[in-house]
Design a protein around this motif. Structure first.
Motif, mmCIF file in Angstrom:
data_model
loop_
_atom_site.group_PDB
_atom_site.id
_atom_site.type_symbol
_atom_site.label_atom_id
_atom_site.label_comp_id
_atom_site.label_asym_id
_atom_site.label_seq_id
_atom_site.Cartn_x
_atom_site.Cartn_y
_atom_site.Cartn_z
ATOM 1 N N GLN A 151 1.167 12.618 -18.033
ATOM 2 C CA GLN A 151 0.647 11.258 -17.899
ATOM 3 C C GLN A 151 1.391 10.283 -18.798
ATOM 4 O OE1 GLN A 151 -3.641 11.324 -18.423
ATOM 5 N NE2 GLN A 151 -3.972 12.148 -16.380
ATOM 6 N N LEU A 152 2.554 10.671 -19.250
ATOM 7 C CA LEU A 152 3.412 9.766 -20.005
ATOM 8 C C LEU A 152 4.243 8.934 -19.039
ATOM 9 C CD1 LEU A 152 4.546 12.398 -22.644
ATOM 10 C CD2 LEU A 152 2.974 10.489 -23.065
ATOM 11 N N GLY A 153 4.978 7.996 -19.579
ATOM 12 C CA GLY A 153 5.805 7.145 -18.724
ATOM 13 C C GLY A 153 7.220 7.617 -18.566
ATOM 14 N N ASP A 183 10.776 28.703 -18.065
ATOM 15 C CA ASP A 183 11.312 28.694 -19.430
ATOM 16 C C ASP A 183 11.508 27.283 -19.974
ATOM 17 O OD1 ASP A 183 12.424 30.263 -21.690
ATOM 18 O OD2 ASP A 183 14.247 29.148 -21.207
ATOM 19 N N GLY A 184 11.536 26.284 -19.130
ATOM 20 C CA GLY A 184 11.746 24.925 -19.613
ATOM 21 C C GLY A 184 13.208 24.549 -19.703
ATOM 22 N N PHE A 185 13.982 24.879 -18.653
ATOM 23 C CA PHE A 185 15.377 24.417 -18.607
ATOM 24 C C PHE A 185 15.370 22.897 -18.707
ATOM 25 C CE2 PHE A 185 19.537 23.600 -16.616
ATOM 26 C CZ PHE A 185 20.317 24.533 -17.294
ATOM 27 N N PRO A 186 16.294 22.295 -19.468
ATOM 28 C CA PRO A 186 16.152 20.881 -19.841
ATOM 29 C C PRO A 186 16.254 19.869 -18.707
ATOM 30 C CG PRO A 186 18.215 21.795 -20.668
ATOM 31 C CD PRO A 186 17.415 22.940 -20.175
ATOM 32 N N THR A 187 16.679 20.305 -17.511
ATOM 33 C CA THR A 187 16.649 19.380 -16.371
ATOM 34 C C THR A 187 15.652 19.821 -15.303
ATOM 35 O OG1 THR A 187 18.578 20.490 -15.404
ATOM 36 C CG2 THR A 187 18.990 18.506 -16.726
ATOM 37 N N ASP A 188 14.781 20.776 -15.630
ATOM 38 C CA ASP A 188 13.645 21.098 -14.767
ATOM 39 C C ASP A 188 12.499 20.167 -15.151
ATOM 40 O OD1 ASP A 188 14.940 23.056 -13.342
ATOM 41 O OD2 ASP A 188 14.098 24.731 -14.473
ATOM 42 N N LEU A 189 12.576 18.944 -14.698
ATOM 43 C CA LEU A 189 11.744 17.856 -15.214
ATOM 44 C C LEU A 189 10.379 17.814 -14.539
ATOM 45 C CD1 LEU A 189 14.399 14.972 -15.273
ATOM 46 C CD2 LEU A 189 13.791 16.555 -17.130
ATOM 47 N N VAL A 190 9.389 17.425 -15.330
ATOM 48 C CA VAL A 190 8.102 17.002 -14.792
ATOM 49 C C VAL A 190 8.091 15.480 -14.899
ATOM 50 C CG1 VAL A 190 5.599 17.212 -14.891
ATOM 51 C CG2 VAL A 190 7.045 19.130 -15.622
ATOM 52 N N LEU A 191 8.246 14.824 -13.754
ATOM 53 C CA LEU A 191 8.335 13.364 -13.738
ATOM 54 C C LEU A 191 6.959 12.748 -13.951
ATOM 55 C CD1 LEU A 191 10.714 12.960 -10.653
ATOM 56 C CD2 LEU A 191 11.343 13.206 -13.074
ATOM 57 N N GLY A 204 5.437 6.232 -10.926
ATOM 58 C CA GLY A 204 6.784 5.687 -11.122
ATOM 59 C C GLY A 204 7.832 6.715 -11.458
ATOM 60 N N GLY A 205 7.558 7.976 -11.185
ATOM 61 C CA GLY A 205 8.500 9.018 -11.564
ATOM 62 C C GLY A 205 9.779 9.043 -10.752
ATOM 63 N N ALA A 206 9.761 8.453 -9.566
ATOM 64 C CA ALA A 206 10.934 8.526 -8.688
ATOM 65 C C ALA A 206 12.173 7.927 -9.342
ATOM 66 C CB ALA A 206 10.634 7.829 -7.366
ATOM 67 N N ARG A 207 11.999 6.958 -10.222
ATOM 68 C CA ARG A 207 13.169 6.308 -10.829
ATOM 69 C C ARG A 207 13.914 7.234 -11.789
ATOM 70 N NH1 ARG A 207 12.183 3.356 -15.878
ATOM 71 N NH2 ARG A 207 10.114 3.844 -16.696
ATOM 72 N N PHE A 208 13.299 8.363 -12.152
ATOM 73 C CA PHE A 208 13.956 9.313 -13.041
ATOM 74 C C PHE A 208 14.522 10.514 -12.300
ATOM 75 C CE2 PHE A 208 10.572 7.375 -15.703
ATOM 76 C CZ PHE A 208 11.354 6.828 -16.708
ATOM 77 N N THR A 254 15.386 21.170 -11.232
ATOM 78 C CA THR A 254 14.398 20.791 -10.231
ATOM 79 C C THR A 254 13.428 19.806 -10.844
ATOM 80 O OG1 THR A 254 12.900 22.598 -10.823
ATOM 81 C CG2 THR A 254 14.549 23.047 -9.112
ATOM 82 N N ALA A 255 12.852 18.962 -10.020
ATOM 83 C CA ALA A 255 11.889 17.979 -10.502
ATOM 84 C C ALA A 255 10.595 18.110 -9.727
ATOM 85 C CB ALA A 255 12.450 16.566 -10.359
ATOM 86 N N THR A 256 9.485 18.047 -10.458
ATOM 87 C CA THR A 256 8.176 17.927 -9.830
ATOM 88 C C THR A 256 7.567 16.619 -10.319
ATOM 89 O OG1 THR A 256 7.046 19.106 -11.613
ATOM 90 C CG2 THR A 256 7.862 20.414 -9.765
ATOM 91 N N THR A 257 6.643 16.097 -9.578
ATOM 92 C CA THR A 257 6.030 14.814 -9.934
ATOM 93 C C THR A 257 4.608 15.049 -10.422
ATOM 94 O OG1 THR A 257 7.358 13.590 -8.345
ATOM 95 C CG2 THR A 257 5.338 12.539 -9.104
ATOM 96 N N GLY A 258 4.377 14.685 -11.666
ATOM 97 C CA GLY A 258 3.025 14.689 -12.203
ATOM 98 C C GLY A 258 2.577 15.999 -12.798
ATOM 99 N N THR A 259 2.786 17.111 -12.105
ATOM 100 C CA THR A 259 2.254 18.393 -12.578
ATOM 101 C C THR A 259 3.268 19.519 -12.388
ATOM 102 O OG1 THR A 259 1.281 18.930 -10.424
ATOM 103 C CG2 THR A 259 -0.108 17.713 -11.975
ATOM 104 N N ARG A 260 3.037 20.595 -13.132
ATOM 105 C CA ARG A 260 3.840 21.810 -12.975
ATOM 106 C C ARG A 260 3.070 22.961 -13.605
ATOM 107 N NH1 ARG A 260 9.872 21.969 -12.691
ATOM 108 N NH2 ARG A 260 10.478 24.152 -12.584
ATOM 109 N N ASP A 261 3.110 24.116 -12.974
ATOM 110 C CA ASP A 261 2.533 25.322 -13.551
ATOM 111 C C ASP A 261 3.633 26.122 -14.245
ATOM 112 O OD1 ASP A 261 0.069 24.666 -12.581
ATOM 113 O OD2 ASP A 261 -0.103 26.349 -11.189
#
Length: 534
Positions: A131-133, A150-158, A162-166, A174-181
């Motif tokens: 829930q950050l920006g 493992d948290g690879f540095p470009t496996d982002l949780v957007l 407004g996450g699409a801009r990132f 890989t990118a997920t929007t809002g949540t990730r397990d």
């Protein structure tokens, strides 16, 4: 053939190139900067390579606030083999300095984040919400974890909004929007682990703002030992921070919004450090203790600062610290220390026997590598006699010695160097002469095979290897340091030093990292990818 860096990385490299003339990185004297604690400290090995930021806020007197203990998180749901935790990263306004408010990025809105208490063999699923920006990544430091969690540095949780801009920052990931397990099998030895942000180019400022917490893993072996427990088993997250006059965190980001431009300003490229020492998020706190044994799980979660921890006064008899565990759990037998050097991301599991002190004694945990405010960490006050049935056994655990008879040696050099695509005069932090590219794989070790990794440096670099622990074999071809025993996942390397470590990757095939855990070095490209194969 490696593809050229993406647009965000190119902007970062251009800025780095523009700043090159203003700073020299990675000197052989430990990257000392004018005004750093290193310049004034006479303690051997005290330099940490960074520059201390001076707070503008009115700072409290030391030992005037109590030590907080991070709350233990309750699972939102449990099954026969799995515990599920819902954790949300969000901003919050908290009181760190008395009378002032600080906006933090916190897991569940607190700093440190909630402690997750887990047991070996019970799968833990972290249901994470951002829930950050800005984008985030969660890494369980010390976890024996599948690559997708493992948290690879470009496996982002957007960000959820407004996450699409990132999205273009998920280069090679890989990118997920809002949540990730994040799924953690936790089929590993009992140990003091911690979770923190790992976003490429922004780990430093996002951890500085609060994204860090403990995961304490236990098992049957540890539970059978008569070690201090309950209220006498205390995690200590040591960090340093600096504050603006209004209480806001002071961190030298190139982009204060943490949206597009990674990195720090020229003066802090060797590492950012604060002039306020926090323990569990409180400045120079005080803890009342019984005259009994206490177990302290000490974590250095600072961005760049090294500490040399000592007790003042020392106990009238015996050594101050009995080490029972390292980064990755119990030692084979306890070790005695008068001073504990601890680099960023290292953990030391120690017992302090306060029964050796008279009731009423005030015992200060000092930092011999600091000066002024950073020479003190916290204080203990021995308040009362109390029954204590704990003890420290002569044998703690069985630590398997890895056989290196047929091991190949793989070299890794951590040093200043030229950044590709930027011209001949651009300096930065590199591994084996190359800056991090999330699409490139630099090594492909086979699962189940022991290798010797030779980690070499030009300056102070605490090196962390993901997925599997290692054993330190030697330093500069000679003996290991007193703090090198047991299973490690981070090693404190001094300038112009190399260490040989034995490592065997097991279970999980995929991409992982090794990197410097000076977070400013990490953000400025001092990472490398290896891919485990079957």
């Amino acid at each position: 053939m490696t593809e050229p860096p993406g647009p965000e990385r190119r902007r970062f490299l251009r800025t780095l190139g523009a700043l090159t003339g203003a700073v020299t990185l990675g000197t052989t004297a430990g990257c000392k900067s004018p005004g750093s604690d290193a310049a004034a400290s006479g303690a051997a090995g005290a330099e940490f390579g960074g520059r201390t930021i001076t707070s503008a806020a009115v700072l409290p007197k030391p030992f005037t606030v109590p030590l907080p203990i991070p709350p233990v998180k309750r699972p939102s749901r449990s099954t026969s083999g799995t515990d599920y935790y819902d954790v949300t990263a969000r901003e919050a306004s908290v009181e760190i300095l008395p009378g002032l408010r600080t906006t933090i990025m916190g897991y569940d809105g607190i700093f440190p984040g909630p402690t997750i208490a887990a047991r070996r063999g019970r799968r833990t699923v972290l249901r994470y919400r951002n829930q950050l920006g800005v984008p985030t990544v969660v890494h369980l430091h010390g976890g024996h974890t599948p690559p997708e969690s493992d948290g690879f540095p470009t496996d982002l949780v957007l960000p959820a909004t407004g996450g699409a801009r990132f999205a273009d920052q998920a280069v090679g990931g890989t990118a997920t929007t809002g949540t990730r397990d994040y799924t953690y099998p936790l089929d590993q030895r009992a140990a003091t682990l911690w979770y923190h942000d790992h976003r490429m180019g922004f780990t430093g400022p996002q951890v500085w703002r609060g994204l860090a917490g403990f995961l304490l893993l236990t098992d049957d072996e540890e539970q059978a030992l008569p070690l201090p427990r309950g209220d006498c088993d205390i995690p200590l997250m040591i960090t340093d921070r600096a504050f603006d006059a209004d209480g806001a965190f002071n961190y030298p980001s190139m982009d204060t919004h943490l949206s597009a431009m990674p990195g720090v300003d020229a003066a802090h490229m060797a590492g950012a450090a604060g002039d306020v020492v926090l323990v569990n998020g409180a400045p120079w706190p005080e803890l009342e203790v019984d005259a009994a044994r206490y177990r302290f799980r000490v974590l250095n979660a600072s961005n760049a600062r090294r500490y040399e921890l000592a007790l003042d006064p020392e106990p009238p008899s015996g050594t101050p610290f009995t080490q029972i565990g390292s980064d990755q759990g119990l030692l084979a037998a306890p070790l005695q220390h008068s001073v504990l050097p601890i680099a960023p991301a290292e953990r030391f599991d120690v017992v302090v026997d306060f029964s050796r002190y008279p009731v009423g004694t005030r015992v200060t945990l000092t930092n011999r590598a600091g000066r002024g405010g950073t020479s003190r960490v916290m204080r203990f006050v021995v308040t009362r006699r109390a029954p204590d049935d704990s003890r420290i056994p002569a044998r703690l655990s069985t630590v398997e010695a890895l056989s290196t008879a047929s091991a190949r040696t793989r070299p890794w050099m951590f040093r200043k160097g030229k950044i590709a695509n930027m011209g001949a005069n651009t300096a930065g932090w590199v591994v084996n002469g190359r800056e991090f590219d999330p699409r490139r794989v630099d090594a492909a070790p086979r699962l189940g095979e022991v290798e010797i990794w030779r980690l070499a440096t030009d300056a102070y670099h605490p090196v962390h290897i993901h997925l599997s622990p290692f054993q330190v074999l030697s330093r500069n071809g000679g003996p290991i340091d007193p703090g090198d025993h047991g299973w490690k996942d981070t090693i404190d390397l001094r300038p112009k030093q190399y260490a040989d470590v034995a490592i065997r990757f097991d279970d999980h095939a995929g991409r992982y990292l090794l990197h410097c855990h000076n977070l400013e070095h990490e953000d400025m490209a001092m990472m490398a990818t290896f891919q485990t194969t079957r």
